[in-house]
Design an enzyme around this catalytic site. Structure first.
Site, PDB file in Angstrom:
ATOM      1  N   ARG A  93       0.861  -1.189   0.000  1.00 26.77           N
ATOM      2  CA  ARG A  93       0.000   0.000   0.000  1.00 26.77           C
ATOM      3  C   ARG A  93       0.894   1.234   0.000  1.00 26.77           C
ATOM      4  NH1 ARG A  93      -5.196   0.263   3.531  1.00 26.77           N
ATOM      5  NH2 ARG A  93      -5.716   1.727   1.861  1.00 26.77           N
ATOM      6  N   ASP A 244      -2.492   8.900   7.957  1.00 30.12           N
ATOM      7  CA  ASP A 244      -1.732   7.829   7.330  1.00 30.12           C
ATOM      8  C   ASP A 244      -0.317   8.256   6.979  1.00 30.12           C
ATOM      9  OD1 ASP A 244      -4.745   7.308   6.753  1.00 30.12           O
ATOM     10  OD2 ASP A 244      -3.738   5.377   6.601  1.00 30.12           O
ATOM     11  N   LYS A 255      -7.741   9.214   5.603  1.00 27.79           N
ATOM     12  CA  LYS A 255      -8.819   8.599   4.822  1.00 27.79           C
ATOM     13  C   LYS A 255      -9.615   9.636   4.035  1.00 27.79           C
ATOM     14  CE  LYS A 255      -9.505   5.187   4.465  1.00 27.79           C
ATOM     15  NZ  LYS A 255      -8.946   4.462   3.298  1.00 27.79           N
TER      16      LYS A 255
END
Lengths: 353, 353
Positions: A93, A244, A255
């Protein structure tokens, strides 16, 4: 308060064991991982999610890979032997920087440790990362809670959060944003939580609502597009979210939808807090524009529970994150303390003591 | 462009016939209504939705009620006989003012028409309302399209819309916001559409994507919380939405989430258009605070396609609309033309010629 400890990413009988978060809240199923490749797939497919949790899973993924390789004999070069697996993890990711951070903590040990001891050393480091995560979340929660505004008239403070920045997004207890909320409960504050459902993956509806309800915290679920309405009616006192990746200037990727809440909060004079450990800060990213934004599969938008809800034939965009500029952030809370209106200098300062 | 005419609310063989929009896009099923009570239930349960469409359905609901009563003999007082059914219709949904508007057009006919002719007269009025809706949407589309910005360099204009303000939200053709988009296509403009899925009822994913795809208009679906990200990347040129009720000062109630898009558009200097017929303007509402905001059932948020997605035990809020203040509206487009930065005087002016 009594806290639940979730097995987000733990070591059990020589394997990495992770609660499959895709099935929550309907089912608590655990999956076991015995290679870096399988772990990388688990991260990509969101068995585990949340930047600090991904960091822990990555560290255990490295440990389990070393154990797998050692079973065939100690490799001549650990660095070479581990490179393919670590690359798969690195590519699983793109946005959560804790993944890279965990790999950078593990990698030097491949060379600095006697070859026969590498598997145990990597496991010990992964366990240390998990333990540090617990401590960082508890500290961050305490610091963050200390600056939350008082509700005039001694009323109940209403905290809005987005996505899941809870125990499930970290090492399994406290959480980052939810760590702040739990810290406030521990400090005796009277509060309620507004949880945004967080389309498309519904981490708010499925995970945040679930873990806060388990802890007995009064939680109300809304769809993401309701936050502006509630703010305009004076129904939200403060917003607390995770991150993040935080850039060197304080811009924070989180998000998708977080930026929108921040813009609305500013319009309504509502303080906006980002809570994240130092491991989420990427000093190599000068500002938010340097943070890669993952685009995820269309099916997450068009389907729900395997059933197609959207009209056939339509195109889809699915960026998983957005960037909130530092100027919209009232407080950045981490294990070192709380920084008001973060900027390059203040972020750098967090690493200097 | 070739347009599809949907049977949103039409008269067929002495009954009101409506496409069941809850089942779209998976199934095209039509329901028939033979009383005001059944029609009111259909409106409440969202067989039909969208303010102008609700206006048409209400008018036909009155007509079908009169036909039902007349089958037992012409009543001594039409006003008294019709009162219970009209009350049920009035109470079916609180925010869309077209419902009240349609009833106010039908009600005087109960007294002014020879009793034996009332059923036919009401039906003729309902048919007139439907026909006027088609004309209003076409005119609104033409006017609205005329002020859409040119894309510099002759590129493709990207228009974002929220919910469904299309053929399905009106008398079955053009639509209001989508009428503007169709008007732009008719005027030879090169454009693409970003459709927000519109939680919780997914009118954007299910209806807007479906009807635009049928018309061959390039459409990309996003979740509602992605609009800020796309705007921050310069990927949206203009926002066009409908309205469920416009106050006398230009404040506009529309599907929940609209206000958020308007705040974001203002931050990014993106023009924001509201398109609605005069029948959606409520001169009795001084400003947006006078517009009732419907709260709908929890299950719309917690369940999808009958399956529970949210954690059990959590509370839910489900306001179906929000209010965008006039100051955030760049243009108000209606059948009379386009008003820039609407205010009390300009809105009043729309009724004076």
């Amino acid at each position: 308060m009594a806290l639940t400890l979730f097995e987000v990413a733990v070591w059990r009988d020589g394997r990495l064991r992770m609660l499959d978060q895709r099935l929550l809240p309907r089912e608590e199923r655990y999956l076991e991982f015995t290679s870096a490749e399988a772990t990388a797939r688990g991260i990509r497919d969101m068995v585990v999610r949340g930047a600090p949790a991904i960091g822990c899973a990555t560290a255990f993924g490295v440990a389990v890979e070393a154990r797998r390789l050692a079973a065939r004999g100690i490799p001549a070069s650990w660095s070479e032997a581990m490179a393919p697996g670590m690359r798969l993890l690195m590519e699983s990711r793109p946005t959560a920087v804790n993944l890279r951070w965990a790999l950078e903590r593990m990698r030097p040990l491949l060379e600095s440790t006697p070859p026969a001891d590498v598997p145990d050393r990597l496991l010990a480091e992964a366990q240390a990362i998990l333990k540090e995560d617990h401590e960082a979340c508890r500290e961050m929660g305490r610091h963050g809670a200390s600056v939350l505004p008082e509700k005039s008239g001694g009323g109940v403070l209403t905290i809005m959060t987005h996505c899941n920045a809870g125990a499930l997004a970290t090492g399994g207890v406290y959480g980052t944003a939810l760590g702040v909320i739990r810290g406030a409960v521990d400090a005796g504050r009277s509060l309620r939580v507004i949880a945004c459902e967080t389309r498309p993956f519904l981490q708010g509806a499925r995970l945040t609502a679930w873990e806060l309800h388990r802890d007995g915290i009064d939680t109300t679920l809304i769809t993401d597009n309701m936050s502006g309405h509630l703010m305009s009616r004076g129904e939200i006192d403060v917003v607390v979210v995770g991150a993040d990746r935080v850039a060197a200037n304080g811009d924070a990727a989180n998000k998708i939808g977080t930026y929108t809440h921040a813009v609305l909060a500013r319009r309504h004079g509502i303080p906006f807090m980002v809570a994240a450990p130092l491991s989420t800060i990427d000093l190599q990213a000068a500002d938010g524009s340097a943070i890669p934004i993952e685009e995820r599969p269309e099916e997450e938008v068009t389907h729900l529970g395997g059933v197609r809800v959207a009209a056939a034939g339509v195109r889809v965009r699915n960026p998983a994150f957005d960037v909130t500029p530092a100027e919209l952030i009232t407080w950045f809370a981490c294990e070192k303390g709380v920084v008001a209106t973060p900027d390059r200098q203040k972020i750098a300062g967090l690493f200097s003591f």
